[in-house]
Design a protein around this motif. Structure first.
Motif, PDB file in Angstrom:
ATOM      1  N   THR A  76      19.648   5.014  -9.608  1.00 50.53           N
ATOM      2  CA  THR A  76      19.209   6.248  -8.951  1.00 50.53           C
ATOM      3  C   THR A  76      18.440   5.953  -7.672  1.00 50.53           C
ATOM      4  OG1 THR A  76      19.046   7.297 -11.132  1.00 50.53           O
ATOM      5  CG2 THR A  76      17.986   8.422  -9.290  1.00 50.53           C
ATOM      6  N   ILE A  77      17.616   4.905  -7.690  1.00 48.54           N
ATOM      7  CA  ILE A  77      16.863   4.542  -6.488  1.00 48.54           C
ATOM      8  C   ILE A  77      17.804   4.024  -5.407  1.00 48.54           C
ATOM      9  CG2 ILE A  77      15.093   2.971  -5.595  1.00 48.54           C
ATOM     10  CD1 ILE A  77      13.726   3.180  -8.338  1.00 48.54           C
ATOM     11  N   CYS A  78      18.843   3.274  -5.792  1.00 47.03           N
ATOM     12  CA  CYS A  78      19.861   2.863  -4.811  1.00 47.03           C
ATOM     13  C   CYS A  78      20.550   4.088  -4.221  1.00 47.03           C
ATOM     14  CB  CYS A  78      20.878   1.954  -5.479  1.00 47.03           C
ATOM     15  SG  CYS A  78      20.271   0.292  -5.858  1.00 47.03           S
ATOM     16  N   TRP A  79      20.824   5.069  -5.057  1.00 48.66           N
ATOM     17  CA  TRP A  79      21.418   6.331  -4.598  1.00 48.66           C
ATOM     18  C   TRP A  79      20.525   6.994  -3.562  1.00 48.66           C
ATOM     19  CZ3 TRP A  79      22.150  11.060  -8.393  1.00 48.66           C
ATOM     20  CH2 TRP A  79      22.810  12.104  -7.719  1.00 48.66           C
ATOM     21  N   ARG A  80      19.223   7.004  -3.835  1.00 47.57           N
ATOM     22  CA  ARG A  80      18.283   7.587  -2.880  1.00 47.57           C
ATOM     23  C   ARG A  80      18.279   6.806  -1.565  1.00 47.57           C
ATOM     24  NH1 ARG A  80      17.134  10.715   0.042  1.00 47.57           N
ATOM     25  NH2 ARG A  80      15.071  11.193   0.822  1.00 47.57           N
ATOM     26  N   GLY A  81      18.456   5.481  -1.637  1.00 46.91           N
ATOM     27  CA  GLY A  81      18.540   4.684  -0.419  1.00 46.91           C
ATOM     28  C   GLY A  81      19.727   5.082   0.446  1.00 46.91           C
ATOM     29  N   ILE A  82      20.857   5.391  -0.200  1.00 48.14           N
ATOM     30  CA  ILE A  82      22.038   5.846   0.545  1.00 48.14           C
ATOM     31  C   ILE A  82      21.737   7.171   1.236  1.00 48.14           C
ATOM     32  CG2 ILE A  82      24.409   6.684   0.284  1.00 48.14           C
ATOM     33  CD1 ILE A  82      24.706   4.666  -2.010  1.00 48.14           C
ATOM     34  N   GLN A  83      21.067   8.071   0.540  1.00 48.12           N
ATOM     35  CA  GLN A  83      20.722   9.369   1.136  1.00 48.12           C
ATOM     36  C   GLN A  83      19.788   9.191   2.322  1.00 48.12           C
ATOM     37  OE1 GLN A  83      19.174  11.266  -2.402  1.00 48.12           O
ATOM     38  NE2 GLN A  83      21.083  12.392  -2.751  1.00 48.12           N
ATOM     39  N   GLN A  84      18.807   8.306   2.194  1.00 46.08           N
ATOM     40  CA  GLN A  84      17.890   8.079   3.308  1.00 46.08           C
ATOM     41  C   GLN A  84      18.604   7.428   4.488  1.00 46.08           C
ATOM     42  OE1 GLN A  84      14.497   5.919   1.693  1.00 46.08           O
ATOM     43  NE2 GLN A  84      13.365   7.832   1.580  1.00 46.08           N
ATOM     44  N   PHE A  85      19.567   6.575   4.216  1.00 46.03           N
ATOM     45  CA  PHE A  85      20.348   5.965   5.295  1.00 46.03           C
ATOM     46  C   PHE A  85      21.049   7.040   6.113  1.00 46.03           C
ATOM     47  CE2 PHE A  85      24.257   4.186   7.017  1.00 46.03           C
ATOM     48  CZ  PHE A  85      23.804   3.017   7.616  1.00 46.03           C
ATOM     49  N   ASP A  86      21.554   8.066   5.435  1.00 44.00           N
ATOM     50  CA  ASP A  86      22.253   9.150   6.118  1.00 44.00           C
ATOM     51  C   ASP A  86      21.315  10.238   6.624  1.00 44.00           C
ATOM     52  OD1 ASP A  86      24.760   8.027   5.782  1.00 44.00           O
ATOM     53  OD2 ASP A  86      25.072   8.960   3.837  1.00 44.00           O
ATOM     54  N   GLY A  87      20.041  10.165   6.242  1.00 42.44           N
ATOM     55  CA  GLY A  87      19.099  11.198   6.650  1.00 42.44           C
ATOM     56  C   GLY A  87      19.269  12.497   5.899  1.00 42.44           C
ATOM     57  N   VAL A 134      29.065   8.205  -4.789  1.00 39.62           N
ATOM     58  CA  VAL A 134      30.385   8.353  -4.164  1.00 39.62           C
ATOM     59  C   VAL A 134      30.446   9.651  -3.360  1.00 39.62           C
ATOM     60  CG1 VAL A 134      32.845   8.667  -4.622  1.00 39.62           C
ATOM     61  CG2 VAL A 134      31.546   6.963  -5.909  1.00 39.62           C
ATOM     62  N   SER A 135      29.892  10.719  -3.931  1.00 40.12           N
ATOM     63  CA  SER A 135      29.915  12.011  -3.250  1.00 40.12           C
ATOM     64  C   SER A 135      29.156  11.960  -1.931  1.00 40.12           C
ATOM     65  CB  SER A 135      29.313  13.089  -4.167  1.00 40.12           C
ATOM     66  OG  SER A 135      29.228  14.326  -3.496  1.00 40.12           O
ATOM     67  N   ASP A 136      27.969  11.334  -1.926  1.00 39.54           N
ATOM     68  CA  ASP A 136      27.182  11.265  -0.695  1.00 39.54           C
ATOM     69  C   ASP A 136      27.828  10.349   0.337  1.00 39.54           C
ATOM     70  OD1 ASP A 136      25.203  13.063  -1.348  1.00 39.54           O
ATOM     71  OD2 ASP A 136      23.923  11.587  -2.310  1.00 39.54           O
ATOM     72  N   LEU A 137      28.382   9.231  -0.113  1.00 34.18           N
ATOM     73  CA  LEU A 137      29.037   8.323   0.828  1.00 34.18           C
ATOM     74  C   LEU A 137      30.277   8.960   1.459  1.00 34.18           C
ATOM     75  CD1 LEU A 137      28.785   4.951  -1.131  1.00 34.18           C
ATOM     76  CD2 LEU A 137      27.801   5.409   1.123  1.00 34.18           C
ATOM     77  N   GLY A 138      30.908   9.877   0.738  1.00 35.78           N
ATOM     78  CA  GLY A 138      32.131  10.485   1.233  1.00 35.78           C
ATOM     79  C   GLY A 138      31.944  11.778   1.987  1.00 35.78           C
ATOM     80  N   LYS A 139      30.697  12.240   2.170  1.00 38.11           N
ATOM     81  CA  LYS A 139      30.469  13.486   2.895  1.00 38.11           C
ATOM     82  C   LYS A 139      30.961  13.371   4.327  1.00 38.11           C
ATOM     83  CE  LYS A 139      26.607  15.382   0.238  1.00 38.11           C
ATOM     84  NZ  LYS A 139      25.172  15.732   0.244  1.00 38.11           N
ATOM     85  N   ARG A 140      31.690  14.389   4.763  1.00 39.52           N
ATOM     86  CA  ARG A 140      32.335  14.343   6.074  1.00 39.52           C
ATOM     87  C   ARG A 140      31.339  14.183   7.209  1.00 39.52           C
ATOM     88  NH1 ARG A 140      36.712  18.864   7.173  1.00 39.52           N
ATOM     89  NH2 ARG A 140      37.623  17.652   5.466  1.00 39.52           N
ATOM     90  N   ASP A 144      31.394   7.592   9.359  1.00 46.10           N
ATOM     91  CA  ASP A 144      31.396   7.001  10.696  1.00 46.10           C
ATOM     92  C   ASP A 144      32.572   6.064  10.920  1.00 46.10           C
ATOM     93  OD1 ASP A 144      30.704   4.928   9.053  1.00 46.10           O
ATOM     94  OD2 ASP A 144      28.653   4.719   9.817  1.00 46.10           O
ATOM     95  N   GLY A 145      33.448   5.954   9.909  1.00 41.30           N
ATOM     96  CA  GLY A 145      34.635   5.128  10.056  1.00 41.30           C
ATOM     97  C   GLY A 145      34.387   3.640   9.931  1.00 41.30           C
ATOM     98  N   SER A 146      33.163   3.215   9.608  1.00 40.81           N
ATOM     99  CA  SER A 146      32.871   1.788   9.493  1.00 40.81           C
ATOM    100  C   SER A 146      33.484   1.224   8.220  1.00 40.81           C
ATOM    101  CB  SER A 146      31.358   1.546   9.494  1.00 40.81           C
ATOM    102  OG  SER A 146      30.752   2.109   8.347  1.00 40.81           O
ATOM    103  N   LEU A 147      33.980  -0.004   8.301  1.00 47.03           N
ATOM    104  CA  LEU A 147      34.595  -0.657   7.146  1.00 47.03           C
ATOM    105  C   LEU A 147      33.571  -0.936   6.055  1.00 47.03           C
ATOM    106  CD1 LEU A 147      37.002  -3.193   8.897  1.00 47.03           C
ATOM    107  CD2 LEU A 147      37.589  -1.023   7.789  1.00 47.03           C
TER     108      LEU A 147
END
Length: 385
Positions: A76-87, A134-140, A144-147
């Motif tokens: 869950t904390i890793c998930w929160r890190g992904i959200q913070q990366f995207d703002g 997965v849902s947050d990483l895939g939000k349109r 950014d198209g990065s590999l």
């Protein structure tokens, strides 16, 4: 390698990755430090959970609850890190799956022991958390198209699928009494450590690459963008202008540009200070940006000077387009504490001709036309000869 040894090796690898993240943390910009800290903390907590799996020295209910709870909360904390990366803002109920999963594990290990229910609870809670990643990483809006982002998304998808397979396997398997996930009695116990290693090891590499890609794009943006107005800078204008000039010459077309200079800008700095001068520059950039059409480029080339590459290349049409930009600045009032400060611009227009050898010669003619507009009384448009 037996599953106990695999969990030990996995824990050590995760500790090494977290240590590497800690070493680069202070060199990261402020907007990346919090996401990296969350990812680092999440992987450390997950490592602690796997370490407890390998060395069940505590009473079984305590070990099972803390080890599985650590894994769920670490994810869950890793998930929160992904959200913070995207703002993006945190989910309101983000920690509920981990909390509910831990409570179920505690109940079915200490109060009403049931190995199968515990395994299913961990698998289900993990699937919910991984699905959120997965849902947050895939939000349109954040793609950014990065590999590296695609790789991290693929890792989460694969782990989610294997976790669902694990859920189905144990749901229909005949688990014997005294079953332990730390031995090799079941084939799934051999697969589970390999699956578990994907996120903290390969996933951490992908997350680090995401940060590196973000830094690269920030540096490229800083090198090509004016820091104050956010417009393209002189470097970008020169590169784009030269490319358009050469292409137009090959195709037998013309290129038109407008060189725009704020009238009396020095007096604004002298009377009100440079902070107000910066506000005036931003105001003019906004006004001009509202008058720019698709396909045109507006850049700030330094000081109080702007340049627009126009789509209209006929002299009269280009002059009309420049007149529209001039009016956009004149009509929109620049207010300082409710007091209007007059702002106007003088514009020089140049349309490429056969005599123009390069883009710089076109820019010089536009500059001469702009000074002619200044000499003629300012707040006007002048077409170069």
């Amino acid at each position: 390698m037996d599953s106990r040894t695999a969990y030990v090796v996995l824990s050590l690898m995760m500790l090494a990755n977290s240590g590497a993240l800690g070493l680069i943390l202070r060199d990261l910009p402020a907007d990346l430090r919090s996401p990296v800290r969350h990812w680092q903390a999440g992987t450390l907590i997950i490592a602690a959970g796997y370490f407890l799996h390998a060395f069940p020295s505590l009473p079984m209910p305590v070990m099972v609850t803390f080890s599985n709870g650590a894994i769920l909360f670490g994810l869950t904390i890793c998930w929160r890190g992904i959200q913070q990366f995207d703002g993006s803002p945190p989910g309101r109920w983000q920690f509920v799956p981990a909390a509910l999963g831990t409570l179920v594990i505690c109940w079915f290990s200490a109060v009403q022991p049931d190995t199968l229910t515990r395994i299913l609870a961990v698998s289900l809670a993990s699937a919910v958390i991984l699905g959120g990643c997965v849902s947050d990483l895939g939000k349109r809006e954040y793609r950014d198209g990065s590999l590296s982002r695609l790789l991290l998304t693929a890792i989460f998808v694969l782990i989610t699928a294997l976790n669902a397979l694990r859920f189905g396997y144990f749901a229909w398997a005949d688990i014997p009494p005294g079953f332990s996930i730390a031995d090799n009695a079941e084939v799934m116990n051999i697969i589970s450590p390999l699956v578990a290693a994907m996120l903290p090891v390969i996933g951490t590499t992908a997350f680090t690459l995401m940060c590196s890609e973000r830094l690269r794009r920030q540096w490229e943006r800083a090198a090509s963008t004016d820091y104050l107005t956010g417009l393209p800078n002189r470097r970008t204008l020169t590169e784009t202008g030269r490319r358009r000039f050469e292409l137009a010459r090959l195709e037998g077309r013309s290129v038109a540009m407008a060189l725009i200079d704020i009238d009396g800008f020095k007096s604004i700095n002298d009377c009100y200070g440079h902070d107000v001068g910066d506000m005036a520059l931003t105001h003019v950039a906004t006004c001009l940006g509202q008058g720019i059409e698709a396909g045109e480029l507006l850049a700030r080339t330094g000081g109080e000077e702007f340049v627009a590459l126009l789509t209209e290349t006929a002299p009269q049409k280009a002059q009309q387009a420049a007149e529209y930009l001039r009016q956009m600045v004149q009509r929109q009032h620049f207010l300082l504490q409710g007091v209007r400060i007059p702002l106007t611009v003088s514009v020089g227009i140049a349309v490429s001709q056969s005599e123009d050898r390069d883009f710089d010669s076109l820019l010089r003619r536009a500059d001469q036309a702009m000074y002619a507009a200044k000499s003629a009384g300012r707040n006007r448009v002048q077409l170069a000869a």
